[in-house]
Design an enzyme around this catalytic site. Structure first.
Site, mmCIF file in Angstrom:
data_model
loop_
_atom_site.group_PDB
_atom_site.id
_atom_site.type_symbol
_atom_site.label_atom_id
_atom_site.label_comp_id
_atom_site.label_asym_id
_atom_site.label_seq_id
_atom_site.Cartn_x
_atom_site.Cartn_y
_atom_site.Cartn_z
ATOM 1 N N GLY A 31 6.380 -2.787 2.930
ATOM 2 C CA GLY A 31 6.667 -3.740 4.003
ATOM 3 C C GLY A 31 5.817 -3.541 5.243
ATOM 4 O O GLY A 31 4.783 -2.878 5.204
ATOM 5 N N GLY A 36 -4.045 -6.652 4.593
ATOM 6 C CA GLY A 36 -4.335 -5.821 3.405
ATOM 7 C C GLY A 36 -3.383 -6.141 2.269
ATOM 8 O O GLY A 36 -3.782 -6.252 1.099
ATOM 9 N N HIS A 37 -2.089 -6.292 2.611
ATOM 10 C CA HIS A 37 -1.103 -6.677 1.593
ATOM 11 C C HIS A 37 -1.310 -8.136 1.168
ATOM 12 O O HIS A 37 -1.208 -8.475 -0.012
ATOM 13 C CB HIS A 37 0.324 -6.574 2.157
ATOM 14 C CG HIS A 37 0.720 -5.206 2.619
ATOM 15 N ND1 HIS A 37 0.926 -4.900 3.950
ATOM 16 C CD2 HIS A 37 0.979 -4.075 1.932
ATOM 17 C CE1 HIS A 37 1.300 -3.643 4.057
ATOM 18 N NE2 HIS A 37 1.338 -3.105 2.848
ATOM 19 N N SER A 185 -3.116 -0.778 8.324
ATOM 20 C CA SER A 185 -2.043 0.057 7.801
ATOM 21 C C SER A 185 -0.770 -0.262 8.560
ATOM 22 O O SER A 185 -0.819 -0.534 9.767
ATOM 23 C CB SER A 185 -2.406 1.540 7.997
ATOM 24 O OG SER A 185 -1.250 2.342 7.891
#
Ligand code: AMP
Length: 284
Positions: A31, A36-37, A185
């Site tokens: 989560g 990036g996700h 991040s």
């Protein structure tokens, strides 16, 4: 998009989907989603009939209690973002749902976990392997998407998939960075403004080291990186390694290697960040 909290509910959905011949793409996350996700999710939505994302801050992979407690949790915002990238199901279970009993499973990855993250975060990859195995069994994906940002994790998961014969394809995507080079991040959210200004130093150190690979011996490159980062009081280098890109074993000499990975872990203030660069030695 449907939000599911119970393992049994997701199992029923997955069974029906597979019965209907649907191809399932899976993106496991903790989560606090960022670009990036989202690239992984977009790729999954493109390449599969159905995309399932899990958001689960996995307690067993944290070797530091305060890191677990302070890990950003932004489920509402994550839910909104997931709706924009073609995700069909968000699996957001509680810790009790995934671990009704304390897990006592022990995984061993030999040399692969003896270095870098495995060496500095005891038990970390055992927790990763445990949760990834559970999630793969529950979600039964045809494809699972991971980021190069966590290079050693990808290698561990690859070994897990081979070792336990999971019937799925692993897909790995490159690291997405902020404009100043900092690897995206979830932990970046915990940096103060001043620390955020310093954090790109990690990427700069990787780039400088990469530029020197043909010019200097590895030991000299490593001490230069340490010296460069020592100048910032708020940065504490944990490791910097130059490793074979497949075995992830540290090298004394790059000759004879086609591709190496430069890997770094450092605290910026209280926040532990990792980053890496893959370098094709034939291209530099
Ligand atoms: P996490 O939520 O940190 O567990 O990450 C979930 C997945 O997203 C993992 O496969 C990560 O490697 C990947 N990921 C995290 N940050 C990035 C990034 N900056 N670029 C590419 N992939 C990432």
């Amino acid at each position: 998009m449907e939000v599911i909290e119970q393992v049994s509910a997701l199992r029923a959905i997955v069974a029906a989907l597979r019965c209907g011949g649907k191809r399932i793409g899976f993106v496991p996350t903790m989560g606090a989603l960022h670009e990036g996700h989202l690239q992984l999710l977009r790729a999954s939505a493109r390449e599969n009939d159905i995309t399932i994302c899990s958001v689960f801050v996995n307690p067993t992979q944290f070797n530091n209690a305060s890191d677990y407690k302070l890990y950003p949790r932004t489920l509402e915002q994550d839910t909104r973002l997931l709706q924009t990238v073609g995700c069909d199901y968000l699996f957001a279970p509680s810790a009790e749902e995934i671990y009704p009993q304390q897990s006592v499973l022990q995984f061993s990855f030999g040399a692969l976990e003896a270095v870098m993250e495995g060496e500095h975060r005891p038990g970390h990859f055992n927790g990763v392997a445990t949760v990834v195995s559970k999630l793969f069994h529950i979600v039964q994906p045809h494809r699972a998407y991971f980021g190069q940002k966590d290079l050693q994790q990808v290698a561990i998961v690859r070994q897990l998939v081979q070792g336990l014969s999971f019937d799925l394809e692993l897909v790995c995507f490159p690291t997405v960075r902020e404009a100043d080079g900092l690897a995206m991040s979830s932990r970046n959210k915990r940096l103060s403004e001043a620390q955020r200004q310093l954090a790109p130093q990690l990427y700069l150190a990787l780039q400088t080291a990469a530029a020197n690979l043909h010019q200097k011996p590895i030991n000299a490159i490593k001490s230069e990186v340490a010296q460069q980062l020592q100048q910032e009081e708020e940065i504490k280098l944990e490791y910097f390694e130059i490793v074979d890109s497949l075995t992830l074993q540290p090298l004394q000499d790059v000759s004879g290697h086609d591709e190496v990975a430069l890997c770094i872990a450092a605290f910026v203030g209280e926040v532990r960040l990792i980053d890496n660069l893959l370098v094709n030695l034939k291209e530099i």
